[in-house]
Scaffold this motif. Structure first.
Motif, PDB file in Angstrom:
ATOM      1  N   LYS A   1      29.047  -4.083  -2.166  1.00  0.00           N
ATOM      2  CA  LYS A   1      29.182  -2.851  -1.373  1.00  0.00           C
ATOM      3  C   LYS A   1      28.333  -2.906  -0.108  1.00  0.00           C
ATOM      4  CE  LYS A   1      28.071   0.095  -4.689  1.00  0.00           C
ATOM      5  NZ  LYS A   1      27.969  -0.808  -5.829  1.00  0.00           N
TER       6      LYS A   1
ATOM      7  N   ARG B   1      32.295  -2.404  -7.001  1.00  0.00           N
ATOM      8  CA  ARG B   1      32.840  -2.221  -5.657  1.00  0.00           C
ATOM      9  C   ARG B   1      33.135  -0.762  -5.324  1.00  0.00           C
ATOM     10  NH1 ARG B   1      34.673  -6.751  -2.921  1.00  0.00           N
ATOM     11  NH2 ARG B   1      34.196  -8.660  -4.030  1.00  0.00           N
ATOM     12  N   SER B   2      32.698   0.135  -6.171  1.00  0.00           N
ATOM     13  CA  SER B   2      33.013   1.534  -5.907  1.00  0.00           C
ATOM     14  C   SER B   2      31.840   2.412  -6.306  1.00  0.00           C
ATOM     15  CB  SER B   2      34.265   1.946  -6.695  1.00  0.00           C
ATOM     16  OG  SER B   2      34.581   3.282  -6.420  1.00  0.00           O
TER      17      SER B   2
ATOM     18  N   MET C   1      34.948   4.950  -0.540  1.00  0.00           N
ATOM     19  CA  MET C   1      34.773   3.491  -0.504  1.00  0.00           C
ATOM     20  C   MET C   1      36.098   2.763  -0.727  1.00  0.00           C
ATOM     21  SD  MET C   1      31.119   2.900  -2.326  1.00  0.00           S
ATOM     22  CE  MET C   1      29.667   3.764  -1.707  1.00  0.00           C
TER      23      MET C   1
ATOM     24  N   LEU D   1      35.857  -3.644   0.305  1.00  0.00           N
ATOM     25  CA  LEU D   1      35.833  -3.193  -1.090  1.00  0.00           C
ATOM     26  C   LEU D   1      37.227  -2.998  -1.659  1.00  0.00           C
ATOM     27  CD1 LEU D   1      32.888  -0.641  -0.826  1.00  0.00           C
ATOM     28  CD2 LEU D   1      32.832  -3.054  -1.489  1.00  0.00           C
TER      29      LEU D   1
END
Ligand code: SF4
Length: 759
Positions: free
Chosen positions: A53, A638-639, A644, A650
């Motif tokens: 991220k 990734r979140s 995002m 991402l």
């Protein structure tokens, strides 16, 4: 910030604003372009760690969907407007509502990104005070209020939350948390994976309790699957075992604890052999876990979101700390400890060792009667408070950096309610699934354009530190910082007008704060901080009046502390923090009991009456049969926030919003890997894509929160390409932990079947 030639490459330091881990980043720029981001190796706290991220901060800065100008609704469409036009529109629409219907007619809702923008966080409270509404909502009641409440009841303040001292631990029992993916939650611990690996390498043991074999479970010594929503039985069974087997040992806290016998009595019915079937963990394992914890020289229990987002959330959060107290693991090196934050921490202010404690229920929500906790009402009562006519009905809403249409149970109902408002104002950097309902949207700056200091996270960090981020880029011309926007809104709410001098207002408010602290010395203190404005000035005040400061010369910094940390006689100041690009290390966590306690008794309250009174509800739930299928959420590295999903770095790769299902359930339901399915509950239905996984417990399906980017009017173009399903469309907004008001997100019964429309 210094001038930079377009060809020259420059490195700047920035605390990552994208999750609670708060890693230090090195942002490389050329002109006004970000050319690279990496973990800052000189960061005293995160030492070069970065997760996927962190790289996406560039995407966020450059995202064409990120708002650069205010928007006003004209003819049903949100169109660009000037700042003057936007504030004039707000004044025109908001003041008549306040005049006619009173302060409570305006709701305030704030999301967790505000914790990563200190101007937004520090000045939100200015706006809330100016508005004077009781209808305040935040993301806390969607994931963490149970821990805040239990900590407040036991230790006297909401943010006195004990966190694992992992670098000195040799035993960590993790329940309902996935720190390999999150790097901590209500625990700021960058590179948890590396720290867990180091703990195991020195002979330590990591045990994970979760309905899913999570990424953290994958690196653990042991994983046990608990039934969703049944953690209270595991925890109470462990506490029972400690008493039953004579394993209770308070150690240094022996003289600091009230209520030991009350807990012993309350836990008598929670015999592991009676609880095992309900919680899905064998009685022998419940007892063994209690013995292991008691026997570990240094270690603790850490539990998080899975244990908070259920109807026994506060009981769970309390029992975790009860276990740590009863095994002499609280406030001990290697156990669960209390950080000593350099600024803004209430457990370092006032008289050490005792305080007023906390109270809840000073007012209740109008429709459901949910008690106020920490000055907030549950986010899940927002829709009914808008829908239900009568005195105190919410007719206008100000949302700040939040997206409850996707993140709160009953999202579709809330979306309909928002459309019925007389006026909605959003402070947000996106037109998302919630702010698309607004009449006016005011954008903030990119994180790279503003200074930052973490207000809350040093209070939750695995190690004490102070770090400051200067702006990487110049602020956008003609675009006020969020703290000034909030002050201008406060001025409007107070009837001072949209053209009020907000800098003068800031001076007045700061001086009023300083007067309470410094009395006759106020002019001198104000002069000493006159070089700063806005949040930087509040930070300067907080550092100098904090535990490492010298109170503007009014106290001596503890000589041992000052010398040991190299702070000098003046202690910590903003200039010193600003001059240290990688931050200032303030050392490992230190024992703080009784100094940090703020309970009226000056002791740890082990048996708060409201918690003991809630235990019969758990016992009554003991024989509840398990539904065929229940849903839980999940965290992906990734979140974190729904926006995002709009960042290319991402969003790439396999779709992460799938419904994870055990193959045995898939066979029973006749669903194949990759099948389109309909997930439904008594409250709604969504289309999902099934992904088979032996990591799931049979009878449990996992669908992550924050998806459902297919709603008209939202402007998240990339996210809309793979919208995913809104889990919260299935969840009941009436299901809450009665003590904390936290939403029930885990363990909700759902049905899953092949999608009627096929693919
Ligand atoms: S873990 Fe990742 S997102 Fe979180 S602060 Fe660190 S780099 Fe940023």
């Amino acid at each position: 910030m210094t001038e930079q030639s377009p060809a020259e490459e420059r490195s700047s330091y920035r605390i990552c604003p994208l999750c609670e881990a708060c890693c230090g980043l090195e942002v490389r720029t050329r002109g006004d372009q970000v050319v690279g981001i990496r973990g800052a190796v000189n960061d005293v706290f995160s030492a070069g760690y970065i997760c996927p991220k962190g790289y996406a901060l560039k995407d966020l800065h450059e995202d064409p969907d990120r708002l650069r100008t205010p928007l006003i609704r004209r003819g049903g469409e949100l169109v660009s407007a000037s700042w003057d036009e936007a504030f004039a529109e707000i004044e025109r629409r908001l003041l008549p509502i306040l005049a006619e219907h009173g302060r409570d007619a305006v709701g305030l809702a704030v999301g967790n990104p505000s914790a990563h923008k200190f101007g937004l966080l520090l000045y939100f409270s200015r706006l809330a005070k100016a508005l004077g509404t009781k209808n305040v909502f935040s993301a806390s009641t969607l994931d963490q209020m149970p821990k805040q409440l239990s900590s407040g009841l036991m230790f006297g303040h909401w943010l006195s939350i004990a966190v694992p001292d992992i670098e000195r631990s040799d035993y960590l029992l993790v329940i309902g948390a996935n720190p390999v993916a999150s790097n901590g939650s209500l625990w700021t611990v960058p590179d948890f994976r590396g720290k867990a690996k180091a703990m195991r390498a020195r002979g330590g043991r990591l045990v994970v309790i979760d309905p899913r074999r999570t990424e953290t479970a994958e690196v653990a010594d042991e994983h046990l699957a608990v039934r969703p929503g049944a953690d209270v039985f595991l925890l109470a069974g462990m506490v029972h075992t400690l008493f039953d087997e004579g394993l209770v040992r308070l150690g240094r806290l022996d003289a600091q604890v009230n209520g030991l016998d009350a807990v012993r009595q309350a836990m008598l019915p929670f015999v592991p052999e009676r609880l095992a079937a309900r919680c899905g963990i064998a009685a022998a394992d419940i007892r063994r876990l209690a013995r292991e914890l008691a026997a570990a020289p240094r270690g603790c229990v850490y539990a998080r979101i899975g244990t908070c987002t259920q109807s026994f959330g506060t009981l769970n959060s309390w029992l975790v700390d009860v276990l740590n107290v009863l095994t002499a693991k609280l406030d001990e090196p290697g156990g669960a400890m209390f950080p000593r934050s350099a600024a803004f921490a209430n457990n370092t202010a006032g008289k050490p060792g005792s305080g007023r404690g906390i109270v809840t229920g000073r007012h209740k929500s109008r429709v459901s009667g949910a008690p106020e906790v920490f000055g907030e009402l549950p986010m899940t009562v927002l829709a009914e408070e808008i829908e239900t006519p009568g005195a105190g009905q919410i007719r206008a809403l100000i949302s700040v950096a939040c997206n409850p249409v996707l993140s709160s149970p009953g999202g579709p109902r809330l979306a309909r309610a928002l459309d019925s408002l007389d006026f909605m104002l959003s402070l947000d950097i996106y037109v998302n699934e919630t702010t698309r309902h607004a009449d006016v949207v005011l954008p903030g700056w990119s994180p790279l354009q503003e200074s930052h200091y973490d207000v809350a996270f040093p209070q939750l960090s695995f190690r004490n530190h102070a770090r400051y981020s200067a702006p990487v880029f110049a602020p956008p011309a003609g675009h006020p910082p969020e703290w000034q926007t909030l002050l201008r809104l406060a001025a409007i709410a107070q009837g001072l007008g949209a053209q009020a001098d907000v800098l003068a207002l800031d001076d007045e408010l700061v001086e009023a704060d300083v007067r309470k602290l410094a009395g006759d010395a106020t002019p001198g203190v104000m002069q000493a901080v006159s070089a700063q404005r806005g949040p930087d000035r509040l930070l300067e005040l907080a550092l100098r009046t904090g535990p490492y400061g010298n109170l503007f010369g009014m106290k001596r910094v503890d000589p041992a502390l000052a010398l040991g940390l190299g702070l000098g006689a003046d202690g910590l100041t903003l200039a010193k923090v600003q001059a240290a690009p990688g931050g200032i290390d303030l050392g490992p966590l230190q024992p703080r009991i009784p100094e940090m306690l703020r309970t009226p008794s000056g002791r740890i309250e082990l048996a708060p009456i409201s918690l003991l009174a809630d235990l019969p509800r758990a016992l009554a739930d003991l024989d509840t049969p398990a539904p065929d299928l229940v849903v839980i959420g999940r965290r992906d590295v990734r979140s974190n926030n729904s926006w995002m999903h709009n960042l290319p770095t991402l969003a790439k790769g396999p779709f992460r919003g799938t419904a994870l299902l055990h193959p045995s359930d898939a066979a029973r339901l006749n669903l194949a890997d990759g099948a389109a399915a309909q997930m439904s509950s008594d409250h709604g239905a969504v289309a999902v894509v099934v992904e088979l996984s032996t990591a799931m417990s049979p009878g449990v399906v996992s669908l992550p929160h924050g998806w459902g980017h297919d709603l008209p009017g939202a402007r998240l173009a990339l996210a809309a390409q793979r919208p995913g399903a809104n889990l919260n469309a299935l969840l009941d907004d009436q299901q809450r932990d009665p003590l904390s008001g936290n939403a029930v997100l885990s363990g909700v019964a759902v049905r899953l079947a092949a999608h009627p429309a096929g693919a």
